[in-house]
Design an enzyme around this catalytic site. Structure first.
Site, PDB file in Angstrom:
ATOM      1  N   GLU A   1      10.349  29.692  13.942  1.00 36.31           N
ATOM      2  CA  GLU A   1      11.443  30.655  14.052  1.00 36.31           C
ATOM      3  C   GLU A   1      12.788  29.965  13.983  1.00 36.31           C
ATOM      4  O   GLU A   1      13.747  30.495  13.403  1.00 36.31           O
ATOM      5  CB  GLU A   1      11.317  31.436  15.365  1.00 36.31           C
ATOM      6  CG  GLU A   1      12.298  32.576  15.547  1.00 36.31           C
ATOM      7  CD  GLU A   1      13.605  32.164  16.228  1.00 36.31           C
ATOM      8  OE1 GLU A   1      14.497  33.019  16.354  1.00 36.31           O
ATOM      9  OE2 GLU A   1      13.733  30.986  16.647  1.00 36.31           O
TER      10      GLU A   1
ATOM     11  N   HIS B   1      19.645  25.168  22.579  1.00 37.87           N
ATOM     12  CA  HIS B   1      19.215  24.199  21.559  1.00 37.87           C
ATOM     13  C   HIS B   1      19.587  22.756  21.898  1.00 37.87           C
ATOM     14  O   HIS B   1      19.736  21.925  20.997  1.00 37.87           O
ATOM     15  CB  HIS B   1      19.795  24.564  20.180  1.00 37.87           C
ATOM     16  CG  HIS B   1      19.213  25.820  19.605  1.00 37.87           C
ATOM     17  ND1 HIS B   1      19.603  26.321  18.382  1.00 37.87           N
ATOM     18  CD2 HIS B   1      18.256  26.671  20.063  1.00 37.87           C
ATOM     19  CE1 HIS B   1      18.937  27.434  18.128  1.00 37.87           C
ATOM     20  NE2 HIS B   1      18.114  27.661  19.140  1.00 37.87           N
TER      21      HIS B   1
ATOM     22  N   ASP C   1      14.455  28.875  25.571  1.00 36.31           N
ATOM     23  CA  ASP C   1      14.290  29.314  24.191  1.00 36.31           C
ATOM     24  C   ASP C   1      13.293  28.398  23.492  1.00 36.31           C
ATOM     25  O   ASP C   1      13.638  27.293  23.078  1.00 36.31           O
ATOM     26  CB  ASP C   1      15.645  29.255  23.473  1.00 36.31           C
ATOM     27  CG  ASP C   1      15.576  29.691  22.020  1.00 36.31           C
ATOM     28  OD1 ASP C   1      14.534  30.225  21.597  1.00 36.31           O
ATOM     29  OD2 ASP C   1      16.582  29.494  21.312  1.00 36.31           O
TER      30      ASP C   1
ATOM     31  N   HIS D   1       8.312  33.543  19.567  1.00 33.78           N
ATOM     32  CA  HIS D   1       8.098  32.278  18.835  1.00 33.78           C
ATOM     33  C   HIS D   1       7.822  31.142  19.805  1.00 33.78           C
ATOM     34  O   HIS D   1       8.150  31.202  20.987  1.00 33.78           O
ATOM     35  CB  HIS D   1       9.270  31.989  17.908  1.00 33.78           C
ATOM     36  CG  HIS D   1      10.492  31.408  18.545  1.00 33.78           C
ATOM     37  ND1 HIS D   1      10.677  30.050  18.696  1.00 33.78           N
ATOM     38  CD2 HIS D   1      11.620  31.995  19.034  1.00 33.78           C
ATOM     39  CE1 HIS D   1      11.866  29.828  19.236  1.00 33.78           C
ATOM     40  NE2 HIS D   1      12.452  30.986  19.472  1.00 33.78           N
TER      41      HIS D   1
ATOM     42  N   ASP E   1      12.238  36.381  23.255  1.00 31.84           N
ATOM     43  CA  ASP E   1      12.670  35.088  22.722  1.00 31.84           C
ATOM     44  C   ASP E   1      13.126  34.269  23.926  1.00 31.84           C
ATOM     45  O   ASP E   1      12.317  33.898  24.774  1.00 31.84           O
ATOM     46  CB  ASP E   1      13.771  35.283  21.684  1.00 31.84           C
ATOM     47  CG  ASP E   1      14.069  34.013  20.884  1.00 31.84           C
ATOM     48  OD1 ASP E   1      13.694  32.921  21.340  1.00 31.84           O
ATOM     49  OD2 ASP E   1      14.677  34.106  19.813  1.00 31.84           O
TER      50      ASP E   1
END
Length: 748
Positions: free
Chosen positions: A424, A539, A387, A377, A453
């Site tokens: 994603e 994140h 990520d 993604h 990923d």
């Protein structure tokens, strides 16, 4: 007339002539003998020379090995580094202009590398924050407005980028509530049960929990089931900062106190408004309030450890259990309820938005209708250097180097499809919609799906793999040098990192990234590669190029290794005459799973429940797997039509055997019929308490429910629950038997 008489005076001359002829003949024979001797000596010397060459000169590789070595040598860390740098210049949440810019970057690179590329767009529901506020009040203190911001750090221009979207949870509903706070550890069902045992009432409270063991969407759902009105989730330094003992970013690799983990709290996969069908522009869409959307019912926000500290410090009530204590600067963690209270306010824009997948193809020369699919993604909550762009950069490097091999003359037997997925992060949306739209062709033609990923976090290789790919993965890891060893291959370092003589191979099924739709819904064997373990910057704004170059993979050598592995896997699957899929390994593993179920049943003294149907089915599958492996070993070099057809028949059965593990009713025990794979899949956390993969998820869910009923006095209810366990065993036995019949390749 009288016959003339010979002149006797010629006799001496004739004798001399005969002697000369005899001498000439003898000389010719000697010359011929010398020629034969010289020729023999020459042949012997030539044979000796050839033998010496074979002994002292390396053997010339076969065609497949030659191309594999060419690929390994071509992978370039500077090229990979440049991709990561270019893709992470700006934040690019799905559906934003910056996200579409990354799609254009990937599309252009595919075209530059000579690949046929195109876009596939979908219109899906996404959400974005409009307003956030969190105010802490306590009886003896002035109200405290919490920051809800990640702080810029020294030497990192990324952390001060004004385009960074505020921290939020994707798909959290809007809400404004004020309530006392209760601390619920990791927010598991067992944690809420512990609160109930302590006499703590969660109803109408705001729950604070920490990230770590379960999916954030499960935390929110568990809190809602307990009666909470909102949730805040923070990253405790015990889980994300090594207890503040090793330095935080930018001076160490760990999450700073203001670091905040964004993420989705949606419980489904794919577009919430088109469950079970692709979200094309003119598709049917259900109502946003329909329960089938599986959207959360109470609002939530992610917060930092820095903001969590005063909240937890404001709580009284019982001291939490010792295992609930994290590493915040508190004398002890108390559970509340209150007296600290939060004024919680959040509003979101939930809107149907366009997303964009980018697809490229290297067409197969002999079987173009067979697909080896590579995917990763592209969207990120902020910059996404780990990520997802450690994976994006590796995918692009594979595309470039395979494209160069094609120009040099390499041709894969089967087609290689490279996919850059969008959205994603919101719930595996882009890949799920694409699989849903192409499910019938994939069911016929897809050989395997290879996923990347957050594939480079640091040193140490690991993988999640469908069992029939185990052998191939181990062979490939023996060809690639380990990036953190002087002499070891990835395979050798992999073994050394575990215990025993075999590498520790993980399984797939949790449904947390893009392999989910391929394996769980379409029954395509899958694989997911990774270097490194837990990502402390997960994140957050600090998952950026600067962190990767300082701490994640400074020389990009782990990126090189994972790229080589991905490319070699694609080359083998696309070029081997017989597909390198080993179902003996699969059957052997299923046998061990069945024994585990049998042990569980014995331990809980399950009445009248037998695992024998499953054991019998697995035995049949193993016999069929042995049979097809012997057939696959037969000579494959012949190009006669009959030989090609026999090989195709073997490959068709190897390709279809995984599909047999699907059941159209799906994992009905957890209320998610979309998950159709009965061997590997997620188990609803509310029932069983796991974050990732579980084998025989339907059996495990039914077993957990039966054990939960074991203390009840309703004997009829108990019998129904144990009957449900037996039914799930029969369901799995049936799909295993179907797989055996596919491998066997003959009608009953």
């Amino acid at each position: 007339m009288a016959r003339p008489q010979c002149d006797s005076t010629h006799a001496p001359f004739e004798v001399l002539l005969q002697q000369l002829l005899q001498l000439h003949t003898q000389r010719c024979r000697c010359r011929r003998r010398r020629r034969f001797v010289l020729l023999g000596v020459f042949v012997l010397l030539l044979l000796l020379f050839i033998t010496l060459l074979q002994i002292f000169m390396p053997a010339r590789p076969g065609p497949d090995t030659y191309w594999q070595q060419e690929f390994i040598g071509s992978v370039n860390n500077a090229s990979i580094r440049n991709h990561v740098f270019c893709l992470t210049k700006e934040p690019h949440v799905a559906g934003t202009p910056e996200d579409f810019a990354t799609a254009e970057y990937v599309f252009q690179r595919f075209q530059d590398y000579g690949l046929s590329a195109h876009y596939t767009d979908y219109d899906v529901l996404l959400s974005y924050p409009l307003h956030r506020s969190l105010i802490l009040s306590a009886p003896t203190k002035e109200p405290l407005v919490l920051s809800l911001k990640e702080k810029p750090v020294e030497g990192d221009v990324y952390s001060s980028n004004p385009k960074v979207m505020p921290t939020f949870h994707g798909f959290s509903p809007s809400g404004n509530v004020s309530a006392e706070v209760v601390y619920a550890n990791y927010g598991r069902l067992e944690d809420f049960q512990k609160l109930e045992n302590l006499g703590i009432n969660v109803k109408d409270a705001i729950v604070i929990a920490r990230y770590g063991l379960i999916y954030r969407g499960d935390i929110v759902e568990n809190a809602a089931l307990a009666g909470a009105v909102a949730v805040v989730i923070y990253s405790d330094p015990q889980d994300y900062a090594a207890n503040y003992t090793q330095g935080v970013y930018p001076y160490g690799r760990w999450l700073p106190p203001s670091g905040t983990q964004r993420g989705s709290v949606y419980k489904g996969l794919g577009d919430p408004l088109t469950p079970g069908w692709p979200s094309t522009p003119d598709a049917e869409r259900i109502s946003l309030t329909d329960p089938e959307t599986m959207l959360p019912t109470i609002p939530s926000l992610p917060i930092s450890a820095e903001d969590a500290l005063p909240i937890l410090a404001s709580l009284s009530g019982p001291t939490s259990p010792a295992e609930w204590h994290g590493a915040l600067d508190l004398p002890q963690y108390r559970v509340g309820r209150g007296p600290g209270a939060l004024n919680f306010s959040f509003s979101a824009n939930q809107t149907v938005t366009q997303i964009r997948n980018v697809i490229a193809t290297i067409k197969g020369a002999e079987e173009p209708d067979r697909y080896i699919i590579l995917g990763n993604h592209r969207d990120a909550w902020v910059f996404g250097a780990v990520d997802p762009h450690s994976g994006t950069a590796s995918l692009l490097e594979v595309a470039q180097r395979l494209g160069e091999l094609v120009v040099k003359g390499w041709q894969p037997r089967r087609s290689i499809v490279l996919c850059s997925w969008d959205a994603e992060e919101y719930g595996v949306v882009g890949s799920t919609e694409w699989v849903g739209q192409n499910i019938d062709l994939l069911g016929i033609n897809a050989v395997a799906y290879l996923n990347l990923d957050a594939c480079v976090i640091g040193p140490g290789f690991s993988a999640g793999v469908s069992p029939q790919l185990d052998g191939l993965l181990q062979e490939v890891t023996k060809q690639v040098k380990d990036p953190d060893s002087v002499d070891d291959t990835v395979f050798e370092a992999w073994i050394a990192s575990g215990k025993g003589s075999a590498p520790l191979i993980g399984r797939l099924g949790g449904g947390l990234t893009d392999f989910a739709a391929f394996l769980q819904h379409a029954g395509v064997p899958a694989l997911d590669l990774e270097f490194g373990d837990d990502n402390p910057m997960y994140h957050s704004v600090y998952d950026n190029f600067n962190w990767v170059e300082k701490f994640g993979d400074p020389l990009f050598h782990c990126h090189v290794a994972v790229t080589r592995l991905l490319g070699l896997l694609a080359m083998r699957l696309s070029s081997d005459a017989v597909l390198p899929l080993d179902y003996i390994t699969y059957a052997t593993e299923l046998q061990s799973y069945a024994m585990q179920v049998q042990t569980q049943l014995a331990q809980c003294k399950a009445p009248s429940v037998s695992v024998n149907p499953l054991i019998s089915a697995i035995s049949s599958m193993k016999e069929a797997a042995i049979q097809i492996k012997q057939q696959a070993k037969q000579p494959q070099g012949s190009l006669s039509p009959s030989a090609v057809l026999r090989r195709r028949f073997v490959n068709d059965r190897l390709l279809q055997a995984e599909r047999a593990f699907l059941d159209d009713k799906g994992l009905t025990g957890i209320g998610q019929s979309w998950y159709r794979h009965l061997v590997y899949g997620p188990v609803r956390e509310n029932v069983y308490g796991t974050y990732g993969t579980t084998t025989f998820p339907g059996i495990q869910t039914a077993l957990a429910q039966a054990l939960a009923e074991s203390n009840e006095h309703d004997n009829d209810a108990k019998r129904r629950q144990w009957a449900a366990v037996q039914h799930e065993i029969w369901r799995v036995a049936r799909v295993v038997e179907r797989s055996a019949l596919v491998l066997q390749g003959s009608l009953t």
